[in-house]
Design a protein around this motif. Structure first.
Motif, PDB file in Angstrom:
ATOM      1  N   ASN A 213      15.215  87.436  -7.197  1.00 37.63           N
ATOM      2  CA  ASN A 213      16.032  87.876  -8.321  1.00 37.63           C
ATOM      3  C   ASN A 213      15.217  88.731  -9.283  1.00 37.63           C
ATOM      4  O   ASN A 213      15.764  89.621  -9.934  1.00 37.63           O
ATOM      5  N   GLY A 214      13.923  88.486  -9.361  1.00 40.11           N
ATOM      6  CA  GLY A 214      13.061  89.301 -10.202  1.00 40.11           C
ATOM      7  C   GLY A 214      13.028  90.753  -9.755  1.00 40.11           C
ATOM      8  O   GLY A 214      12.811  91.660 -10.567  1.00 40.11           O
ATOM      9  N   SER A 215      13.255  90.995  -8.479  1.00 41.37           N
ATOM     10  CA  SER A 215      13.247  92.375  -7.980  1.00 41.37           C
ATOM     11  C   SER A 215      14.432  93.161  -8.519  1.00 41.37           C
ATOM     12  O   SER A 215      14.424  94.391  -8.504  1.00 41.37           O
ATOM     13  N   LEU A 216      15.450  92.471  -9.028  1.00 36.55           N
ATOM     14  CA  LEU A 216      16.601  93.165  -9.604  1.00 36.55           C
ATOM     15  C   LEU A 216      16.273  93.739 -10.982  1.00 36.55           C
ATOM     16  O   LEU A 216      16.953  94.626 -11.464  1.00 36.55           O
ATOM     17  N   ARG A 217      15.218  93.230 -11.594  1.00 35.97           N
ATOM     18  CA  ARG A 217      14.805  93.724 -12.908  1.00 35.97           C
ATOM     19  C   ARG A 217      13.713  94.781 -12.713  1.00 35.97           C
ATOM     20  O   ARG A 217      12.573  94.625 -13.126  1.00 35.97           O
TER      21      ARG A 217
ATOM     22  N   ALA B  57      12.256  78.656  -6.097  1.00 39.08           N
ATOM     23  CA  ALA B  57      11.173  79.583  -6.450  1.00 39.08           C
ATOM     24  C   ALA B  57      11.331  80.891  -5.676  1.00 39.08           C
ATOM     25  O   ALA B  57      11.126  81.980  -6.236  1.00 39.08           O
ATOM     26  N   ASP B  58      11.693  80.796  -4.420  1.00 41.68           N
ATOM     27  CA  ASP B  58      11.915  82.006  -3.614  1.00 41.68           C
ATOM     28  C   ASP B  58      13.084  82.816  -4.156  1.00 41.68           C
ATOM     29  O   ASP B  58      13.010  84.048  -4.252  1.00 41.68           O
ATOM     30  N   VAL B  59      14.161  82.131  -4.516  1.00 40.98           N
ATOM     31  CA  VAL B  59      15.332  82.829  -5.080  1.00 40.98           C
ATOM     32  C   VAL B  59      14.945  83.528  -6.376  1.00 40.98           C
ATOM     33  O   VAL B  59      15.303  84.694  -6.594  1.00 40.98           O
ATOM     34  N   ASP B  60      14.219  82.830  -7.235  1.00 41.18           N
ATOM     35  CA  ASP B  60      13.787  83.437  -8.499  1.00 41.18           C
ATOM     36  C   ASP B  60      12.907  84.662  -8.263  1.00 41.18           C
ATOM     37  O   ASP B  60      13.027  85.665  -8.965  1.00 41.18           O
ATOM     38  N   ALA B  61      12.046  84.594  -7.265  1.00 43.59           N
ATOM     39  CA  ALA B  61      11.176  85.736  -6.958  1.00 43.59           C
ATOM     40  C   ALA B  61      11.999  86.943  -6.519  1.00 43.59           C
ATOM     41  O   ALA B  61      11.751  88.073  -6.955  1.00 43.59           O
TER      42      ALA B  61
END
Length: 84
Positions: free
Chosen positions: A68-72, A62-66
């Motif tokens: 990775n969302g900053s890249l979008r 969940a932390d990784v996904d959060a």
């Protein structure tokens, strides 16, 4: 000052000659390599333990996904190639 036996001192001198560097420089490089190996060995062990903990692994994902969302962020990719 560090004391080592004659056999290891000969090995150190031989390596220094082969590398073309001082004993101090070679020891610094060897220490850095050793510390790096320890760091990544511990990191691997920590990830192994984390992957065996279902709740912890889910939270990590969940932390990784959060992050990775900053890249979008909606911005176009920039080229850092300065050769042109």
């Amino acid at each position: 000052m560090v004391r080592i036996d004659e056999q290891r001192h000969r090995r150190l001198r031989r390596l220094c000659q082969a590398e073309g560097c001082s004993q101090a420089h070679l020891l610094q490089r060897l220490l850095q390599h050793y510390e790096t190996q320890r760091f990544f060995g511990q990191l691997q062990q920590d990830f192994q333990e984390l992957s065996e903990d279902p709740e912890g692994w889910t939270q990590y994902q969940a932390d990784v996904d959060a992050w990775n969302g900053s890249l979008r962020d909606g911005l176009e990719a920039e080229s850092w190639d300065t050769r042109s």
